[in-house]
Design an enzyme around this catalytic site. Structure first.
Site, PDB file in Angstrom:
ATOM      1  N   SER A 189     -13.222  -5.249   2.420  1.00 26.19           N
ATOM      2  CA  SER A 189     -14.316  -4.694   1.611  1.00 26.19           C
ATOM      3  C   SER A 189     -15.682  -5.203   2.070  1.00 26.19           C
ATOM      4  CB  SER A 189     -14.111  -4.997   0.125  1.00 26.19           C
ATOM      5  OG  SER A 189     -12.943  -4.396  -0.361  1.00 26.19           O
TER       6      SER A 189
ATOM      7  N   TYR B 192       0.847  -1.195   0.000  1.00 21.08           N
ATOM      8  CA  TYR B 192       0.000   0.000   0.000  1.00 21.08           C
ATOM      9  C   TYR B 192       0.876   1.237   0.000  1.00 21.08           C
ATOM     10  CZ  TYR B 192      -3.586  -3.331   1.658  1.00 21.08           C
ATOM     11  OH  TYR B 192      -4.437  -4.406   1.808  1.00 21.08           O
TER      12      TYR B 192
END
Length: 337
Positions: A209, A59
Site C-alpha cells: 500500500s 487472496y
C-alpha cells in the site's frame, strides 16, 4: 528499458526489481475482477522489468496464487527471471471464512506445499509469514520455515507486519531477507522502532500500500467513488470514511500540487518518495498493487521521477507524520506491536 534492480537483505540477499507488483486486488477486496486483464497486467509488468510479484494464499482465497502461477507460466519471461513471493498465516476456508492467524509448524509445512501446487512452481523465492501468530513462539514458526529452505522449497524468508522484537527473535533462528509492512507518505509508524532494526540486521523493506490504498493517486474524491464490493468502503478502512476522508483528501491535494509542479501524477510522486527512501541503510522495494495495465505503466514510470532533497522536504512538510486521519485498519488487533 533498463533493468532496475535492488537487493533485499544482506545476510540472505535476494535481488529483485526496484519496484514490485502487488497482485492481491486482482482476485479480491478492491471491487470487480477481470482475470484476462489481470493476466495482461502481470505479463506487461514482466515485460517492463517488474519481475517481483507478490501474492498470498489467502487472496481469493487461493485463487490469486492460481492466477499468478498461470500468468508466469504463460509469459515470455522465463521463470528464473521472476522473483515470486507468497505468504501463509491468514488461514481461510475455500468459501472465504476466516479461521484466524496460524503459525503452527505443521501448518507452515502444509501451507507451503499447497502454495507450490497452486503456483505451479518448484520453489518460492520469498516466503512470508503473513501475520504473527501470538499463540505460537516465533522461533517455532521460523524454525519450520527454515526447514522449507533446507528442503529446497523456499529460497528466502520474510515476515509481514512484525514488531522490532519479533524481527530480532526470528532473525536469530534464520536470516530474514525482507519485512513486508504498510509504508507510504500516509503511514510512517515503522520509522521509529522497526526501521533501525532492519538497518542493524541487514533486512530489506517491502512496503505494501505505498499509495495509501489508492488515496495518494488522487483518483478517489468521495466515498461514492468506491464500489459497494470494495472493502475500502467498509468500516475496516477508517481513512476512507466521513470526516477522516475529507481531512485526508486535503493532504492528497497538497501532494497533487507538488506533483503538478514536478510534471508527474500524485501517485508517481508518492511512489518516488518511497523509492527515494531506498539505498541508504535499508533497501526499500515497494509493491504497488493494480489489476490494470494502464495503472501499472503509470506506476512503473515513477522510477524515472527524480526527487531532490528539497522536493522530499517539501513533500514531507505537506504531509507531516501523524497528519493522516484514521487508523490503518478498523481492527488493529492482528498487528504485532
Amino acid at each position: 528499458m533498463t533493468n532496475h534492480t535492488t537487493t533485499l537483505g544482506t545476510v540472505a540477499p535476494l535481488t529483485v526489481s526496484t519496484m514490485g507488483l502487488g497482485c492481491m486486488g486482482m482476485s479480491e477486496f478492491y471491487g470487480t475482477r477481470d482475470e484476462a486483464e489481470a493476466t495482461r497486467t502481470i505479463h506487461r509488468a514482466l515485460e517492463l522489468g517488474v519481475t517481483f510479484l507478490d501474492t498470498a494464499d489467502m487472496y481469493g482465497p487461493f485463487t490469486n496464487e492460481l492466477l499468478v502461477g498461470a500468468a508466469i507460466s504463460s509469459s515470455a519471461v522465463p521463470r528464473e527471471e521472476v522473483q515470486l513471493a507468497t505468504k501463509f498465516g491468514n488461514e481461510r476456508l475455500p468459501d472465504g471464512t476466516r479461521l484466524g492467524v496460524n503459525g503452527r509448524p505443521d501448518y507452515v509445512r502444509s501451507a507451503c506445499d499447497a502454495s507450490l501446487q497452486r503456483l505451479g512452481v518448484d520453489v518460492i523465492d520469498l516466503y512470508y509469514q503473513h501475520r504473527v501468530d501470538f499463540t505460537v513462539p516465533i522461533e517455532e514458526t521460523v524454525g519450520a520455515m527454515k526447514e522449507l529452505v533446507e528442503a529446497g522449497k523456499v529460497r528466502h524468508l520474510g515476515l509481514s507486519e512484525a514488531s522490532a522484537q519479533t524481527i530480532r527473535r526470528a532473525h536469530a533462528v534464520h536470516p530474514i531477507t525482507a519485512l513486508q509492512t504498510e509504508y507510504s507518505l500516509f503511514t510512517r509508524d515503522l520509522e521509529d522502532e522497526v526501521w533501525p532494526v532492519l538497518a542493524e540486521l541487514g533486512i530489506g523493506l517491502v512496503p505494501y500500500s505505498p499509495l495509501g490504498r489508492g488515496l495518494l493517486t488522487g483518483a478517489i474524491a468521495s466515498e461514492t467513488d468506491l464500489a459497494e464490493d470494495d472493502s475500502r468502503s467498509t468500516a475496516y478502512f477508517p481513512r476512507f470514511r466521513g470526516e477522516a476522508l475529507e481531512s485526508n483528501l486535503a493532504l492528497v491535494a497538497r501532494v497533487g500540487a507538488i506533483a503538478d509542479r514536478l510534471g508527474c501524477t500524485p501517485g508517481q510522486l508518492a511512489l518516488a518518495w518511497v523509492l527515494a527512501r531506498s539505498g541508504g541503510d535499508v533497501a526499500v522495494v515497494p509493491i504497488p498493487g493494480t489489476k490494470r495495465t494502464t495503472y501499472l505503466q503509470e506506476n512503473v514510470a515513477a522510477r524515472d521521477v527524480v526527487l531532490t532533497p528539497a522536493d522530499v522536504a517539501e513533500l514531507e512538510a505537506a504531509v507531516p507524520r501523524g497528519a493522516v486521519a484514521g487508523e490503518r485498519y478498523g481492527d488493529m488487533s492482528s498487528i504485532d506491536a
